[in-house]
Design a protein around this motif. Structure first.
Motif, PDB file in Angstrom:
ATOM      1  N   GLU A 169       0.784  -1.217  -0.078  1.00 41.49           N
ATOM      2  CA  GLU A 169      -0.097   0.059  -0.009  1.00 41.49           C
ATOM      3  C   GLU A 169       0.732   1.342  -0.020  1.00 41.49           C
ATOM      4  OE1 GLU A 169      -3.649   1.797   2.443  1.00 41.49           O
ATOM      5  OE2 GLU A 169      -2.991  -0.018   3.245  1.00 41.49           O
ATOM      6  N   SER A 170       0.164   2.192  -0.777  1.00 40.04           N
ATOM      7  CA  SER A 170       1.023   3.421  -0.729  1.00 40.04           C
ATOM      8  C   SER A 170      -0.189   4.884  -0.952  1.00 40.04           C
ATOM      9  CB  SER A 170       1.907   3.671  -1.998  1.00 40.04           C
ATOM     10  OG  SER A 170       1.399   3.309  -2.896  1.00 40.04           O
ATOM     11  N   GLU A 171       0.445   5.797  -0.761  1.00 43.65           N
ATOM     12  CA  GLU A 171      -0.591   6.924  -1.236  1.00 43.65           C
ATOM     13  C   GLU A 171      -0.862   7.318  -2.866  1.00 43.65           C
ATOM     14  OE1 GLU A 171       0.321  10.613   0.952  1.00 43.65           O
ATOM     15  OE2 GLU A 171       0.885   9.315   2.772  1.00 43.65           O
ATOM     16  N   SER A 172      -1.910   7.930  -3.321  1.00 46.83           N
ATOM     17  CA  SER A 172      -2.144   8.337  -4.448  1.00 46.83           C
ATOM     18  C   SER A 172      -2.913   9.456  -4.518  1.00 46.83           C
ATOM     19  CB  SER A 172      -2.877   7.196  -5.439  1.00 46.83           C
ATOM     20  OG  SER A 172      -4.205   7.390  -5.246  1.00 46.83           O
ATOM     21  N   PRO A 173      -2.835  10.211  -5.502  1.00 41.88           N
ATOM     22  CA  PRO A 173      -3.808  11.525  -5.730  1.00 41.88           C
ATOM     23  C   PRO A 173      -5.201  11.157  -5.291  1.00 41.88           C
ATOM     24  CG  PRO A 173      -2.569  11.286  -7.540  1.00 41.88           C
ATOM     25  CD  PRO A 173      -2.239  10.209  -6.865  1.00 41.88           C
ATOM     26  N   ALA A 222      -3.285   3.747  -2.907  1.00 42.71           N
ATOM     27  CA  ALA A 222      -2.758   2.768  -4.000  1.00 42.71           C
ATOM     28  C   ALA A 222      -2.266   1.627  -3.573  1.00 42.71           C
ATOM     29  CB  ALA A 222      -1.901   3.540  -4.891  1.00 42.71           C
ATOM     30  N   VAL A 223      -2.460   0.462  -4.138  1.00 47.99           N
ATOM     31  CA  VAL A 223      -2.002  -0.928  -3.829  1.00 47.99           C
ATOM     32  C   VAL A 223      -1.301  -1.498  -4.917  1.00 47.99           C
ATOM     33  CG1 VAL A 223      -2.548  -3.031  -2.880  1.00 47.99           C
ATOM     34  CG2 VAL A 223      -3.771  -1.150  -1.945  1.00 47.99           C
ATOM     35  N   THR A 224       0.077  -1.660  -4.796  1.00 47.22           N
ATOM     36  CA  THR A 224       0.464  -2.169  -6.028  1.00 47.22           C
ATOM     37  C   THR A 224       0.412  -3.834  -5.684  1.00 47.22           C
ATOM     38  OG1 THR A 224       2.466  -0.518  -6.128  1.00 47.22           O
ATOM     39  CG2 THR A 224       2.991  -2.706  -7.056  1.00 47.22           C
ATOM     40  N   VAL A 225       0.024  -4.726  -6.847  1.00 44.54           N
ATOM     41  CA  VAL A 225      -0.132  -5.958  -6.572  1.00 44.54           C
ATOM     42  C   VAL A 225       0.802  -6.486  -7.499  1.00 44.54           C
ATOM     43  CG1 VAL A 225      -1.774  -7.867  -7.048  1.00 44.54           C
ATOM     44  CG2 VAL A 225      -2.642  -5.604  -6.480  1.00 44.54           C
ATOM     45  N   ASN A 226       1.716  -7.474  -6.934  1.00 39.95           N
ATOM     46  CA  ASN A 226       2.833  -8.406  -7.732  1.00 39.95           C
ATOM     47  C   ASN A 226       2.407  -9.719  -7.826  1.00 39.95           C
ATOM     48  OD1 ASN A 226       5.108  -6.272  -8.184  1.00 39.95           O
ATOM     49  ND2 ASN A 226       4.556  -6.116  -5.863  1.00 39.95           N
TER      50      ASN A 226
END
Length: 146
Positions: free
Chosen positions: A88-92, A96-100
């Motif tokens: 999880e991170s921030e977004s405008p 946001a969540v990056t899925v790998n």
């Protein structure tokens, strides 16, 4: 690192148990519950997505032949093999969540509704080569989360 490991363990547990519980009280939980299913949902997408994107996706799915099983998560018919990890991170839009996963990565952008629940705004390539909103012909600016 701990957050990523814990998230991967929770995702694996959800997938292994076949749990379909929808945790939309956190950005990470919203994405993990969407990816926990072995096949992507074809209806009820408003449980995970903002209204305009849910409606566009369901309309697109309704036009397709029933034999096709488009997966808005990975563009595959089923869940890929191997581990899926979430970061999880921030977004405008709020989060946001990056899925790998084996063979790829997607970025899921989310917004928080007034009732505290999270909804997905877009699923896109981290390099912005493609995105679900663009595919659906929706505007790419600020999105109404309600």
């Amino acid at each position: 690192m701990f957050r990523l490991t814990l998230a991967a363990a929770l995702a694996a547990l959800c997938a292994a148990s076949g749990a379909q519980a929808q945790d939309t009280s956190s950005a990470l939980g919203t994405v993990q519950s969407f990816y926990a299913a072995s096949t992507p949902p074809r209806t009820g997408l408003a449980d995970h997505f903002v209204p305009d994107l849910a409606a566009a996706m369901e309309a697109d799915l309704a036009r397709r032949d029933g034999i096709l099983s488009p997966d808005y998560r990975f563009d595959l018919g089923e869940r890929p093999d191997g581990d899926i990890t979430f970061l999880e991170s921030e977004s405008p839009h709020g989060a946001a969540v990056t899925v790998n996963f084996s063979g790829g990565q997607v970025l899921v952008e989310l917004c928080r509704r007034n009732d505290g629940q999270w909804r997905m705004v877009d699923i896109r390539d981290p390099d912005e080569f493609w995105g679900t909103r663009a595919y659906a012909g929706l505007h790419l600016g600020r999105v109404a989360c309600e």
